[in-house]
Scaffold this motif. Sequence first.
Motif, short mmCIF file in Angstrom:
data_model
loop_
_atom_site.label_atom_id
_atom_site.label_comp_id
_atom_site.label_asym_id
_atom_site.label_seq_id
_atom_site.Cartn_x
_atom_site.Cartn_y
_atom_site.Cartn_z
N GLY A 188 0.78 -1.24 0.00
CA GLY A 188 0.00 0.00 0.00
C GLY A 188 0.81 1.27 0.00
O GLY A 188 0.23 2.36 -0.04
N GLY A 189 2.12 1.16 0.07
CA GLY A 189 2.94 2.35 0.08
C GLY A 189 3.22 2.91 1.45
O GLY A 189 4.29 3.45 1.72
N TYR A 190 2.25 2.81 2.35
CA TYR A 190 2.41 3.28 3.73
C TYR A 190 2.06 2.16 4.70
O TYR A 190 1.17 1.36 4.44
CB TYR A 190 1.51 4.49 3.99
N PRO A 191 2.80 2.14 5.82
CA PRO A 191 3.86 3.06 6.26
C PRO A 191 5.17 2.85 5.50
O PRO A 191 5.37 1.82 4.87
CB PRO A 191 4.04 2.72 7.74
N VAL A 192 6.08 3.85 5.62
CA VAL A 192 7.38 3.79 4.97
C VAL A 192 8.44 3.47 6.03
O VAL A 192 8.67 4.25 6.94
CB VAL A 192 7.72 5.13 4.29
N GLY A 193 9.04 2.30 5.90
CA GLY A 193 10.06 1.89 6.86
C GLY A 193 11.45 2.33 6.46
O GLY A 193 11.65 2.98 5.43
N GLY A 194 12.41 1.95 7.28
CA GLY A 194 13.81 2.23 6.96
C GLY A 194 14.25 3.66 7.15
O GLY A 194 15.23 4.10 6.57
N LEU A 195 13.51 4.42 7.98
CA LEU A 195 13.86 5.83 8.20
C LEU A 195 14.58 6.05 9.52
O LEU A 195 14.70 7.19 9.97
CB LEU A 195 12.60 6.69 8.16
N THR A 196 15.05 4.99 10.13
CA THR A 196 15.78 5.14 11.39
C THR A 196 17.02 6.00 11.18
O THR A 196 17.81 5.76 10.27
CB THR A 196 16.21 3.77 11.94
N VAL A 197 17.18 7.00 12.01
CA VAL A 197 18.36 7.86 11.96
C VAL A 197 19.32 7.41 13.05
O VAL A 197 19.00 7.48 14.24
CB VAL A 197 17.98 9.34 12.17
N VAL A 198 20.47 6.92 12.63
CA VAL A 198 21.49 6.48 13.59
C VAL A 198 22.55 7.56 13.65
O VAL A 198 23.45 7.64 12.80
CB VAL A 198 22.11 5.13 13.18
N ARG A 199 22.41 8.42 14.64
CA ARG A 199 23.33 9.55 14.75
C ARG A 199 23.57 9.84 16.23
O ARG A 199 22.63 9.90 17.02
CB ARG A 199 22.74 10.79 14.07
N PHE A 200 24.82 10.01 16.58
CA PHE A 200 25.18 10.31 17.96
C PHE A 200 25.86 11.68 18.03
O PHE A 200 26.77 11.96 17.25
CB PHE A 200 26.15 9.25 18.52
N ARG A 201 25.41 12.49 18.94
CA ARG A 201 26.08 13.77 19.15
C ARG A 201 27.47 13.51 19.73
O ARG A 201 27.64 12.70 20.64
CB ARG A 201 25.29 14.65 20.12
N ASP A 202 28.46 14.22 19.18
CA ASP A 202 29.83 14.01 19.64
C ASP A 202 30.52 15.37 19.86
O ASP A 202 31.47 15.72 19.15
CB ASP A 202 30.61 13.17 18.60
N PRO A 203 30.02 16.14 20.85
CA PRO A 203 30.59 17.47 21.09
C PRO A 203 31.71 17.46 22.13
O PRO A 203 32.14 18.52 22.58
CB PRO A 203 29.38 18.25 21.63
N HIS A 204 32.16 16.27 22.51
CA HIS A 204 33.05 16.18 23.68
C HIS A 204 34.40 16.85 23.46
O HIS A 204 34.99 17.39 24.41
CB HIS A 204 33.23 14.71 24.07
N LEU A 205 34.93 16.84 22.24
CA LEU A 205 36.21 17.50 22.01
C LEU A 205 36.07 19.01 22.22
O LEU A 205 36.94 19.64 22.84
CB LEU A 205 36.70 17.20 20.59
N VAL A 206 34.98 19.58 21.72
CA VAL A 206 34.74 21.02 21.91
C VAL A 206 34.60 21.33 23.39
O VAL A 206 35.17 22.32 23.89
CB VAL A 206 33.48 21.46 21.15
N TYR A 207 33.85 20.49 24.10
CA TYR A 207 33.69 20.71 25.54
C TYR A 207 35.04 20.62 26.25
O TYR A 207 35.34 21.43 27.13
CB TYR A 207 32.74 19.67 26.13
N ALA A 208 35.84 19.61 25.89
CA ALA A 208 37.14 19.43 26.54
C ALA A 208 38.03 20.64 26.31
O ALA A 208 38.67 21.15 27.25
CB ALA A 208 37.81 18.16 26.03
N LEU A 209 38.09 21.11 25.07
CA LEU A 209 38.91 22.28 24.76
C LEU A 209 38.43 23.51 25.52
O LEU A 209 39.24 24.34 25.96
CB LEU A 209 38.91 22.53 23.26
N THR A 210 37.12 23.63 25.68
CA THR A 210 36.57 24.76 26.43
C THR A 210 37.01 24.72 27.88
O THR A 210 37.46 25.73 28.44
CB THR A 210 35.03 24.76 26.35
N TRP A 211 36.90 23.54 28.50
CA TRP A 211 37.31 23.41 29.90
C TRP A 211 38.80 23.66 30.06
O TRP A 211 39.24 24.33 31.01
CB TRP A 211 36.94 22.03 30.45
N PHE A 212 39.60 23.13 29.15
CA PHE A 212 41.05 23.33 29.25
C PHE A 212 41.40 24.81 29.03
O PHE A 212 42.34 25.33 29.66
CB PHE A 212 41.79 22.45 28.24
#
Length: 237
Positions: A188-212
């Motif tokens: 039937g066309g719907y629902p549309v699967g396979g739209l899982t977004v696998v993404r992890f935020r990785d701001p730790h280097l910026v945070y580390a440089l800020t603290w240092f």
Amino acid sequence: MKRRLLTALALLFAAGFVALGIWQVERRAWKHELIAAVDARIHRPPVAAPGPAEWPGISARNDAYRRISATGRFRHDRETLVQAVTERGAGYWLLTPLETPGFTLLVNRGFVPTDKREAATRAAGNPGGTVTVTGLLRITEPGGAFLRANDPAADRWYSRDVATIARARGLGRVAPYFLDADAVPNAGGYPVGGLTVVRFRDPHLVYALTWFALAAISFFFAWRLWRPATLRSNSDS
């Protein structure tokens, strides 16, 4: 005395900032290990959806985004629409119970737009009989914090909270996770699967440089506060 106190405080702040910077470096290493582990899971062949004996050991760290498959019959009469914003725009995730031998598994079959909210408008996409579904194991989303609270009484859902949905739909022995279906199209066309977004935020280097950087500034102020006293001591001698 006041200068000594301020110098001590500056050094104390500097030590705290260094500790926070080191913590962010460690967090970054942990995040990169997690990203590598998830990437490996996504590309492995699917395994059978974990049954009741395995449920106590399931965790986000070890099991999230594993490729799994399950065979059973969909209960389309007990589906749940969870509000979602995707690359296709605003709409809903369609969660449908899949009755398998021994337990029920909530399956996020995919995205449906707002104009397909009513089941009658997408009946052709609801398979009957025995089906096999493959996708990614996802950990339940209990809501709160950054997600709006679900309102089961009004049938308004904002997070994929397995336990609450199971109670609202009268489901028994439901797996404590759900399955995000893959991109295999349905008739039937719907629902549309396979739209899982696998993404992890990785701001730790910026945070580390800020603290240092803050630590370096604190050390600089401590040095400036301490230096005049040292210069006076040398001039008096």
